[in-house]
Design a protein around this motif. Structure first.
Motif, short mmCIF file in Angstrom:
data_model
loop_
_atom_site.label_atom_id
_atom_site.label_comp_id
_atom_site.label_asym_id
_atom_site.label_seq_id
_atom_site.Cartn_x
_atom_site.Cartn_y
_atom_site.Cartn_z
N HIS A 98 0.84 -1.21 0.00
CA HIS A 98 0.00 0.00 0.00
C HIS A 98 0.87 1.25 0.00
O HIS A 98 0.59 2.22 -0.72
CB HIS A 98 -0.91 0.01 1.24
CG HIS A 98 -2.16 -0.78 1.08
ND1 HIS A 98 -3.31 -0.27 0.52
CD2 HIS A 98 -2.44 -2.07 1.38
CE1 HIS A 98 -4.25 -1.19 0.50
NE2 HIS A 98 -3.76 -2.30 1.01
N ARG A 102 1.25 4.22 -2.88
CA ARG A 102 1.14 5.66 -2.65
C ARG A 102 2.34 6.40 -3.22
O ARG A 102 2.20 7.51 -3.75
CB ARG A 102 1.02 5.93 -1.15
CG ARG A 102 -0.34 5.58 -0.55
CD ARG A 102 -0.35 5.77 0.94
NE ARG A 102 0.10 7.10 1.31
CZ ARG A 102 0.60 7.42 2.51
NH1 ARG A 102 0.75 6.48 3.42
NH2 ARG A 102 0.98 8.65 2.76
N TYR A 105 1.72 6.89 -6.92
CA TYR A 105 0.48 7.56 -7.35
C TYR A 105 0.71 8.88 -8.09
O TYR A 105 0.10 9.13 -9.13
CB TYR A 105 -0.42 7.79 -6.14
CG TYR A 105 -1.80 8.27 -6.51
CD1 TYR A 105 -2.67 7.46 -7.23
CD2 TYR A 105 -2.23 9.55 -6.16
CE1 TYR A 105 -3.94 7.90 -7.58
CE2 TYR A 105 -3.48 10.01 -6.51
CZ TYR A 105 -4.34 9.17 -7.21
OH TYR A 105 -5.59 9.61 -7.56
N LEU A 154 -3.57 0.05 9.45
CA LEU A 154 -4.46 0.92 8.67
C LEU A 154 -3.98 2.36 8.74
O LEU A 154 -3.93 3.07 7.72
CB LEU A 154 -5.89 0.80 9.20
CG LEU A 154 -6.95 1.62 8.47
CD1 LEU A 154 -7.07 1.18 7.01
CD2 LEU A 154 -8.30 1.50 9.18
N LEU A 155 -3.61 2.81 9.93
CA LEU A 155 -3.11 4.17 10.09
C LEU A 155 -1.78 4.35 9.36
O LEU A 155 -1.55 5.35 8.68
CB LEU A 155 -2.94 4.50 11.58
CG LEU A 155 -4.22 4.62 12.40
CD1 LEU A 155 -3.90 4.75 13.88
CD2 LEU A 155 -5.04 5.83 11.94
N LYS A 157 -0.39 2.63 6.77
CA LYS A 157 -0.42 2.61 5.31
C LYS A 157 -1.19 3.79 4.72
O LYS A 157 -1.00 4.12 3.55
CB LYS A 157 -1.02 1.29 4.81
CG LYS A 157 -2.51 1.11 5.01
CD LYS A 157 -2.94 -0.27 4.55
CE LYS A 157 -4.45 -0.47 4.63
NZ LYS A 157 -5.18 0.40 3.71
N THR A 158 -2.03 4.42 5.54
CA THR A 158 -2.83 5.54 5.05
C THR A 158 -2.17 6.89 5.28
O THR A 158 -2.23 7.78 4.42
CB THR A 158 -4.22 5.53 5.71
OG1 THR A 158 -4.83 4.25 5.49
CG2 THR A 158 -5.12 6.62 5.11
N PHE A 159 -1.52 7.04 6.44
CA PHE A 159 -1.06 8.37 6.84
C PHE A 159 0.45 8.51 6.98
O PHE A 159 0.94 9.63 7.11
CB PHE A 159 -1.73 8.77 8.16
CG PHE A 159 -3.23 8.86 8.06
CD1 PHE A 159 -3.83 9.87 7.32
CD2 PHE A 159 -4.03 7.92 8.69
CE1 PHE A 159 -5.22 9.95 7.23
CE2 PHE A 159 -5.42 7.99 8.61
CZ PHE A 159 -6.00 9.00 7.87
#
Length: 307
Positions: A98, A102, A105, A154-155, A157-159
């Motif tokens: 992930h 990013r 992207y 989750l945190l 890979k997202t932030f």
């Protein structure tokens, strides 16, 4: 590992070096990539008496509890420890793919850097499936990821800042690479485990090489505050790996009392040596490029990753 990986030329133009390295790795990927579904003989029977995890790497090896176990239960524990570590590997690969996505992207897909990053994503997907097949092959069950770990992932890979992803990739892959290189050459270990380790070592070596060039490009550009934040993030992961090393479920599945087994494992000097062995190369490198320093050095030392 090559001397180039161990002793990078930090005076060279980091962007040019990274571009050249990415182009080289694309060629290497085309020549030396594997399809685990084809390149591993999943139908071959397990070999009686072969370990799943090297005996000396088992968490209870060298303890009185280990000495009290019969050969069959020791072998069972080695299987469950391998399955538990593979589950951590699957979770790690998932988070990393992930983060790499990013990175891709907003970048130009025609550049060697982005094309290699996409190649790395494809590698990680195959590795996740390969690990799942391995757990099934050795007769174990998949280990569920703890809810707290799922939330943290989750945190992350997202932030997590995209530049930090290469530091995370290198930290985890260098650590496990040490043990997998050992596994791939250890004839006391099940052939299917060795086959998986060999594939992973070859393909992860490219990921490690690219991550190093990326780190050498952006770490010197970090402000003091950002460098400190990245140091703390990495130290936190090292501390978490130390804390979560002993999964109670793996002891339970091996027929042991989890509390007793975890207490014995935590007090086992052999596990300090295992941590030092796994972290030796990456700790030395992170010190060299400035990702270990100040208060974070104590965390690395307490985790056993520093001498």
């Amino acid at each position: 590992m090559t001397s180039e990986l161990l002793k990078p030329d930090l005076k060279a133009d980091p962007v040019a070096r990274q571009t050249k390295k990415a182009a080289q790795l694309l060629v290497a990927s085309a020549r030396h990539s594997y399809d685990p579904m084809v390149d591993i003989d999943w139908d071959a029977p397990l070999v009686e008496g072969k370990w799943f995890l090297a005996e000396k790497r088992c968490s209870l090896y060298g303890t009185e509890l280990w000495d009290s176990l019969g050969a069959e239960q020791r072998m069972l524990l080695s299987r469950e420890e391998l399955a538990a570590s593979v589950a951590v590997g699957v979770w790690t690969e998932h988070v990393l793919l992930h983060l790499v996505s990013r990175y891709v992207y907003k970048r130009d897909v025609s550049t060697p850097q982005v094309q290699f990053a996409l190649t790395e994503v494809a590698d990680e997907v195959r590795h996740m499936i390969m690990f799942a097949k391995l757990v099934e092959k050795i007769g174990a069950e998949i280990y569920p990821t703890p809810p707290k770990t799922l939330r943290s992932g989750l945190l992350l890979k997202t932030f997590a800042p995209v530049p930090a992803l290469w530091a995370l990739i290198l930290l985890t892959e260098e650590f496990f690479d040490r043990f997998q290189r050992e596994q791939s050459n250890d004839e006391t270990i099940q052939p299917v485990v060795r086959a998986v380790a060999r594939i992973h070592v070859v393909e992860e070596a490219r990921h490690i090489s690219f991550a190093r060039t990326e780190l050498e490009r952006f770490v010197p550009t970090l402000s003091k505050a950002r460098l400190g934040a990245l140091r703390r993030l990495l130290a936190g992961i090292v501390a978490g790996m130390r804390k979560d090393r002993y999964n109670p479920l793996m002891y339970q599945r091996a027929g042991l009392d989890p509390k007793t087994a975890i207490a014995a494992a935590r007090a086992n000097p052999n596990n300090i040596e295992n941590a030092k062995y796994g972290g030796q190369r990456i700790a030395a490198y992170y010190r060299q490029i400035g990702l270990i320093g100040g208060p974070t050095e104590k965390v690395w030392r307490e985790a056993g990753w520093l001498s």
